[in-house]
Structures are given as C-alpha cells and as structure tokens.
Write a protein that holds these residues in place. Structure first.
Motif, short mmCIF file in Angstrom:
data_model
loop_
_atom_site.label_atom_id
_atom_site.label_comp_id
_atom_site.label_asym_id
_atom_site.label_seq_id
_atom_site.Cartn_x
_atom_site.Cartn_y
_atom_site.Cartn_z
N ALA A 219 -1.64 3.60 7.62
CA ALA A 219 -0.83 2.46 7.19
C ALA A 219 0.55 2.48 7.84
N THR B 159 1.35 4.23 -2.84
CA THR B 159 1.18 5.65 -2.51
C THR B 159 2.32 6.48 -3.06
N GLN C 42 0.83 -1.20 0.00
CA GLN C 42 0.00 0.00 0.00
C GLN C 42 0.87 1.26 0.00
#
Length: 535
Positions: free
Chosen positions: A178, A160, A156
C-alpha cells in the motif's frame, strides 16, 4: 561509412571523452543509424537475447522501417561498421566477443566474426534516451482517479495504524505494498499535473500557431479543467483531513515496516544501514505528501496552488477564444493604439516633448482664428444654455455675408486682442490639484496592507467609499460567475485590486454615512502597483 564520417567520429571522440562516452554517437554524422542499432539491441535484450551477430542486427533493421526512407535503406556493411564503432572503448556502448561457434573450415578462423552485447554504460545511456523521448512526447494529465486511489490507500494505512495500536497483528506485506502504491500514485499525480499545466500554458501562449485545432478542443479542455478543480476541492480536503489524523509515530511505524521488508534483500553486513536509509526516505516521502495537500502558515499547499492555477487557466482560455473571434471578425480595437501612444509618452525625455506629442496626436490646439459677432455673444448671455439644449432652441450663429460669399473674412481696423485666460487656468489648476489631493487621500484610506475581508473595513467617508465601490464593481465584473479570483487595475495603473471569493461566505455589511452596503463576504487586497503609488 565514408572517410568524412570517420574524421567526424574522431572529433566527437575527443570532445566526449570520459564517463559520458556512450552519448557521443548522438552528435556523430551517422547518429540516426547508431540510434537504430542501439534500439534493436535494447529491444532484443528485453526479450532475454544477450548476444547478437551483425547479420541478425541487419535483418532486424530491415523490419523496423526506420524514421525515413533513407534510414530504412541501409547496407549490411554499414551495420557491421556501426556495430564495430559502437564497441570501441572511446564510446563503450557495446561489448564485442569473438564468435567461433560457426567455424566449419580453416579459412573461417581468418574472418572477423563478432558477437555484440550491450555494455552497462550503453544500456544506461539508452534507457536515459528513452526516458527523454517519453518526457518530450507526454502532455501530462490531471488525474482525478489518482485522488480517489490516494483516499483508498490512506484509509487502508490508517486502519493498519489503528490495528497496530490495538495490539492486533498486521499484514506487513500488504502495508508495504500500500505504501509503494501510494508513492507511485502520488508521484504520477504530481508529475502529470506539472506537465499538463505546462502544456496548457503553452496552448494559451501559442494559440495562434494552430487556431482551428485550439478552437476545436477548447470546450473539452475547459470542461476537463472544471471537473478536476471540483474533484481536487472535495477529495483534496478529504486527503488533508486523513493525513492530519495519522500521528507522527504512526508515520514512523509505517516507514519502519517498509524499511524492514526492503532491507531484508540487502547484502550481508549492510542490512542495518539499509534499514536506516530506507526508513528516513519513507518518512521524507510522507512529509512531501503532507506538504502537497496540507496548507501550512508559512506556505500554501501544492494542491491549493494547482487549483488556483487551473482556475486561472479557464478565463485565460476564454480570453484567447474571445481574441480569436475578434481577430477573425476584423474588429477594430484602439487599445493597442493607446498602449503604443503611452509607451511613446514614457520614452520622451521632457514635458515639452510630451506636450508636442499630445498636440500632434489629438490636435487639441486653441482656435483663436474663429470668432463670432457681438450680437451672437449677447444672445448666448441672455439665455441659459446647457449640454442638453437642442440645436433648434439655441440662438443662431450669425455669420458675415462676406464670409458666406467669399469664404474669408477680414475685419478692418485694430485686430481683436487675445483673451487673457491666466486666471482661469490658475483656477482650473488649483481645482485639479485639490481633486488630486482628495483622490489620493481617499486611495490611501482604502489600502489594505495585505489581504483582508470586506467585513473588516470600518466606516468609510463618501469620497473613499465612492472610490472603493468603483474598484469593487470592476473586480466583481472581471471575476464573473464562475471564477473565484480576479485582479484589476485602476485606469492610471497606480492601484492593483485582487478580489477572491470565499466559499459559503456569510453576509457582511459596510457602514457609510449614506447607508449600509450588504452582500456576501470576499477577500480583497488593494495595494499600489510596482513603481506606482496612491499619490
């Protein structure tokens, strides 16, 4: 509380004066009661109850059960005295306020009624003690699921960074969450792994404390270790590759996103300072994450060390089980006897003392009192006898009838001279010295000066290859089919051989004058032991 308790409390007060006063009650005579009272107040505060009266604390203590029967049986007066003692400035665990809410008559003003509240110091001490109790009670765990979560979170965050580089808007709240989750999962993984391996080592060292319990769960423990090793090998490599794919400027960008959201809650005038401190902290935490999974030239990663330690724990557990079975079966093993004898030899001051110990231990003394007749010696010389000659084919040993009849035999005349074996001893000593020199030279030729692969060895002469092949066979036998590394020593303890298996190793070939030895490649380290050498 008695007068003795009060005197003891005053002594403790003098010894623990200062900022650690809230911990003073732990060494007081009524420490168990103080501890229960503090737990009750802490529990009520978590339910948003700020103040408590003495009678409410007493009711709560009656329902908590206490640690023992004597702890459960506590009087209301003792609870009131404990609260008053905890609220004194010397300890400062509680804050006391006058309770005037239930005054209904004039005489109530003359009664001491107090409301008690946890002080900041008392609450901090209680939380520290709760953390201490939790740390003692945990055994840790090897969290394979945490590895999977780290892979998901890194994926993730990597996406990003890619979106930010492409100019697409990013969800700062999700990114911050996160990062926080990644930090929490990684911290749990590292701390639990350390605690679990410590508990495994204590299990190995203290296995005889509860033999039945150890034997009952050893198979589950070994299977648990092997599963984590397999997961750490696969997912750990994936995590290391993903960390290498994230550039340094991407790490800084993630740290700035997290720092900006956390600094938004900072007090006025401290936002810029809080931003810098928080950003540096996140960058340092990311560096620790990389150091845990990525091996650098100057050091090995923590994941690799953990994998090696877990692998070493499996044969150690099997060795413990084997020792337990041997002890239960009453097996006689002379290893300890020889080790004790070796320690006696090492402590003796001179060679003369060692020779005397040798004769006493093994009884290998000359047998000058035994002799045979001349006919027997001539018969031995006339035939070729070897170690494989059966007794029935060897010449008989003729004994004197007098020796058979009386058990003693005295030869009349001049006694036979003792054979001078000086020349034979000198020859044997020269041969032994030559063999020792030859063996020492062969040992020096196979020293590796650090780990090296088998394929890196050049051509070996017969003597060095014979010694090398014996050491390699001992190390492979000690490693077994499941382990990845093993360490063995020569019989004299002068050389240490460490062999490590290479995953998916290509075939290698060792060239000797007698032929070529082929097989899978390994990493081998042959070095002198501490205090020894390849003499």
């Amino acid at each position: 509380m008695t007068d003795d308790d009060t005197v003891g409390d005053e002594d403790v007060e003098q010894d623990t004066a200062g900022r650690y006063g809230p911990f003073a009650y732990l060494s007081a005579p009524n420490a168990s009661l103080y501890r229960r009272v503090m737990r009750v107040l802490m529990s009520e505060k978590e339910r948003f109850t700020v103040h408590m009266r003495s009678d409410a604390v007493y009711v709560a203590l009656q329902s908590d059960g206490g640690g023992t029967v004597s702890e459960a049986a506590v009087s209301e007066t003792a609870v009131a005295e404990a609260l008053e003692r905890l609220a004194q400035p010397s300890w400062g665990n509680l804050l006391a306020f006058a309770d005037s809410s239930r005054v209904t008559a004039l005489e109530d003003f003359y009664r001491r009624r107090m409301l008690y509240q946890l002080s900041r110091e008392g609450e901090a001490a209680e939380r520290a003690l709760a953390q201490y109790d939790a740390a003692l009670g945990t055994r840790g765990a090897l969290q394979s699921v945490a590895l999977e979560d780290i892979v998901v979170l890194l994926t993730q965050l990597r996406n990003t960074i890619v979106q930010r580089a492409d100019g697409h808007p990013i969800d700062t709240a999700a990114t911050h969450q996160a990062l926080r989750t990644l930090h929490d999962r990684f911290s749990e993984l590292a701390e639990n792994a350390v605690a679990f391996m410590g508990s495994v080592q204590r299990t190995i060292d203290l296995h005889d404390a509860d033999v039945e319990a150890f034997l009952a769960y050893k198979e589950q423990l070994i299977e648990y270790l092997e599963r984590f090793i397999r997961d750490l090998l696969t997912r750990g490599a994936t995590i290391a590759a993903m960390l290498l794919e994230i550039p340094d400027d991407g790490v800084v960008a993630l740290a700035e996103i997290a720092a900006e959201r956390e600094a938004a809650d900072a007090a006025p005038g401290e936002k810029e300072h809080a931003f810098d401190v928080t950003r540096d902290r996140w960058v340092a935490q990311w560096t620790g994450l990389e150091g845990w999974f990525i091996t650098a030239p100057q050091r090995e990663s923590e994941a690799k060390l953990l994998r090696a330690r877990a692998r070493a724990a499996v044969p150690a557990l099997l060795a413990v089980v084997r020792a337990l079975h041997d002890n239960a079966g009453g097996r006689t093993d002379r290893t300890q006897d020889f080790l004790a004898l070796a320690s006696w030899f090492a402590r003796l001051p001179s060679d003369g003392d060692r020779h005397r110990l040798w004769r006493s231990a093994f009884g290998l003394a000359p047998v000058r009192h035994l002799s045979v007749t001349a006919e027997t010696e001539e018969a031995w010389d006339s035939v070729s006898l070897g170690s494989s000659t059966p007794w029935r084919d060897a010449p008989p040993l003729k004994l004197s009838p007098q020796l058979r009849r009386t058990g003693t035999y005295e030869r009349r005349g001049k006694p036979a001279q003792v054979t001078d074996r000086t020349a034979a001893k000198a020859m044997l000593a020269a041969e032994a010295e030559a063999e020792a020199a030859q063996t020492g030279a062969a040992r020096r030729r196979i020293l590796t000066d650090g780990p090296r692969s088998l394929s890196a060895f050049g051509e070996l002469d017969p003597e060095a290859f014979r010694l090398f092949l014996g050491l390699l066979g001992d190390a492979l036998a000690s490693m077994g089919p499941r382990a990845s590394t093993s360490t063995v020593h020569t019989s004299d303890g002068e050389l240490r051989v460490t062999l490590r298996r290479i995953d998916d190793a290509p075939p290698m070939a060792l060239v000797t004058v007698d032929g070529v030895l082929t097989g899978p490649d390994h990493i081998v380290d042959i070095a002198p032991t501490s205090g020894g050498g390849a003499r």
